[in-house]
Design a protein around this motif. Structure first.
Motif, short mmCIF file in Angstrom:
data_model
loop_
_atom_site.label_atom_id
_atom_site.label_comp_id
_atom_site.label_asym_id
_atom_site.label_seq_id
_atom_site.Cartn_x
_atom_site.Cartn_y
_atom_site.Cartn_z
N ARG A 12 91.31 -44.26 28.05
CA ARG A 12 90.73 -43.81 29.32
C ARG A 12 89.29 -43.31 29.10
N LEU A 13 89.08 -42.60 28.00
CA LEU A 13 87.72 -42.15 27.69
C LEU A 13 86.81 -43.34 27.38
N ALA A 14 87.35 -44.32 26.68
CA ALA A 14 86.55 -45.51 26.36
C ALA A 14 86.14 -46.24 27.63
N ARG A 15 87.06 -46.37 28.58
CA ARG A 15 86.72 -47.02 29.85
C ARG A 15 85.67 -46.21 30.61
N LEU A 18 82.27 -46.92 28.99
CA LEU A 18 81.75 -48.25 29.34
C LEU A 18 81.29 -48.31 30.79
N HIS A 19 82.00 -47.60 31.67
CA HIS A 19 81.68 -47.67 33.11
C HIS A 19 80.54 -46.75 33.50
N MET A 20 80.54 -45.52 32.96
CA MET A 20 79.59 -44.51 33.43
C MET A 20 78.45 -44.24 32.45
N PHE A 21 78.65 -44.50 31.18
CA PHE A 21 77.60 -44.24 30.20
C PHE A 21 76.81 -45.49 29.85
N ARG A 22 77.45 -46.64 29.96
CA ARG A 22 76.81 -47.93 29.66
C ARG A 22 76.01 -47.85 28.36
N PRO A 23 76.70 -47.94 27.22
CA PRO A 23 76.04 -47.76 25.93
C PRO A 23 74.82 -48.65 25.73
N LEU A 67 75.84 -38.54 25.94
CA LEU A 67 77.19 -38.79 26.44
C LEU A 67 77.83 -37.48 26.88
N PHE A 68 77.65 -36.41 26.12
CA PHE A 68 78.13 -35.08 26.50
C PHE A 68 77.59 -34.69 27.87
N LEU A 69 76.30 -34.91 28.09
CA LEU A 69 75.67 -34.56 29.37
C LEU A 69 76.23 -35.42 30.50
N ARG A 70 76.51 -36.69 30.23
CA ARG A 70 77.07 -37.57 31.25
C ARG A 70 78.46 -37.12 31.65
N MET A 71 79.26 -36.70 30.67
CA MET A 71 80.59 -36.18 30.98
C MET A 71 80.51 -34.89 31.78
N LEU A 72 79.55 -34.05 31.44
CA LEU A 72 79.37 -32.80 32.17
C LEU A 72 78.91 -33.06 33.60
N ARG A 82 82.99 -37.27 45.81
CA ARG A 82 84.14 -37.51 46.68
C ARG A 82 83.69 -38.07 48.03
N VAL A 83 82.49 -37.70 48.47
CA VAL A 83 81.96 -38.14 49.75
C VAL A 83 81.14 -39.42 49.61
N HIS A 84 80.25 -39.42 48.60
CA HIS A 84 79.25 -40.48 48.52
C HIS A 84 79.56 -41.55 47.46
N HIS A 85 80.40 -41.24 46.48
CA HIS A 85 80.75 -42.21 45.43
C HIS A 85 82.25 -42.15 45.16
N PRO A 86 83.05 -42.56 46.12
CA PRO A 86 84.51 -42.44 45.97
C PRO A 86 85.10 -43.34 44.88
N ASP A 87 84.28 -44.22 44.30
CA ASP A 87 84.79 -45.10 43.25
C ASP A 87 84.57 -44.54 41.85
N ARG A 88 83.98 -43.34 41.74
CA ARG A 88 83.73 -42.76 40.42
C ARG A 88 85.06 -42.43 39.72
N PRO A 89 85.09 -42.53 38.39
CA PRO A 89 86.36 -42.36 37.65
C PRO A 89 87.06 -41.04 37.90
N LEU A 90 86.30 -39.96 37.99
CA LEU A 90 86.93 -38.65 38.18
C LEU A 90 87.53 -38.54 39.58
N VAL A 91 86.90 -39.18 40.55
CA VAL A 91 87.41 -39.16 41.92
C VAL A 91 88.68 -40.00 42.04
N THR A 92 88.68 -41.16 41.40
CA THR A 92 89.82 -42.07 41.52
C THR A 92 91.00 -41.67 40.63
N GLY A 93 90.77 -40.76 39.69
CA GLY A 93 91.83 -40.38 38.77
C GLY A 93 91.86 -41.22 37.51
N ALA A 94 90.87 -42.10 37.34
CA ALA A 94 90.81 -42.91 36.12
C ALA A 94 90.58 -42.04 34.90
#
Length: 299
Positions: A12-15, A18-23, A67-72, A82-94
């Motif tokens: 889940r962290l790897a996904r 790849l999705h939010m940090f884009r190495p 990466l630490f900053l991106r997670m934060l 939740r309002v403007h980016h409902p597809d984000r991993p934390l919002v969707t439960g990914a």
């Protein structure tokens, strides 16, 4: 948490990465930033620069700190997303807050271990950057103004980048590779100006969609565009101060100034849309690459 769930956390962290940090984007930026700063610092001492094992420790530490900053940020922005980016991993439960915090703890342990091999000063400097980010997150939780006012938020978050630049330069000084002097302030300032040019460029547009967090919404499109170009000019000014004694060849990185100048012209002439981001991206990558090439070629 069940055993099955625990075994799924790394995936889940790897996904998330790849999705939010884009190495291929963030890691490339962190690598170029570190190499440009270190190589410039060393070359200014009159010593030929070549990457060493410590170079890659610094580069990996910066990438992991990003990466630490991106997670934060994912946690700080949850209510907005939740309002403007409902597809984000934390919002969707990914991904969950607990999993992100576990990842942040692991990253902290890794960068601490990496830098323990360099010096105690390196450990303190990298932890200072991460600690400031955590402090800022707590302050944003308490202050609506910090969360909602873009310019104020930028003013208090920018020191994180300054601290990461100080980590690279300070760890070089602690190792005796460079002697700390006034250039230790100008070099990180150069890199911060390059970053802020891109930061403003991506949030400068003629129109502001509902709920969008744009600097142009606070400053107006023209003034935001001028500030965007001014940060690029600041980077060029730092390069002139640092490298003018080397003559025309030393000013090679200044040639990338044509990109923000072109971007400003296009934005003001178009009167619609946003700042042309390929030009801002080119300025970031081009400036860092030119700084590295300059250090390799000179003295």
């Amino acid at each position: 948490m069940s055993t099955v769930a625990v075994t799924q956390v790394p995936a889940r962290l790897a996904r998330f990465v790849l999705h939010m940090f884009r190495p291929w984007v963030y890691a490339t930026y962190g690598l170029l930033w570190t190499l440009a700063l270190e190589s410039s610092a060393v070359s200014l001492t009159g010593t030929a620069w070549r990457p060493a094992a410590a170079t890659w420790v610094r580069a990996l530490s910066v990438i992991l700190a990003l990466l630490f900053l991106r997670m934060l940020d994912e946690q700080k922005d949850l209510a907005y997303d939740r309002v403007h980016h409902p597809d984000r991993p934390l919002v969707t439960g990914a991904i969950t807050v607990a999993e992100l915090r576990g990842g942040m703890a692991a990253l902290t342990a890794v960068v601490t271990g990496l830098n323990a091999a360099l010096s105690p000063a390196a450990v303190l400097l990298i932890l200072a950057a991460l600690g400031y980010a955590l402090l800022l997150a707590a302050l944003e939780h308490l202050s609506a103004a910090l969360r909602e006012r873009q310019l104020l938020n930028l003013a208090v978050t920018c020191p994180v980048q300054v601290l990461l630049g100080a980590y690279v330069y300070g760890s070089l000084a602690a190792a005796g590779t460079v002697t700390a002097d006034w250039r230790g302030a100008v070099l990180p300032a150069l890199c911060v100006c390059v970053l802020l040019h891109y930061e403003f460029a991506r949030k400068t547009a003629w129109e502001t969609p509902p709920g969008a967090r744009l600097y142009s919404a606070a400053l107006g499109p023209r003034r935001s565009a001028v500030v965007t170009a001014a940060f690029a000019a600041g980077a060029v000014g730092c390069q002139i101060v640092l490298f003018l004694p080397d003559g025309p060849a030393g000013l090679l990185p200044c040639l990338t100034a044509v990109l923000p100048a072109w971007g400003l012209r296009r934005f003001l002439r178009a009167r619609r849309g946003g700042w042309p981001l390929p030009l801002a991206t080119g300025f970031v990558a081009g400036t860092h690459l030119a700084l590295i090439v300059r250090a390799v070629m000179l003295p």
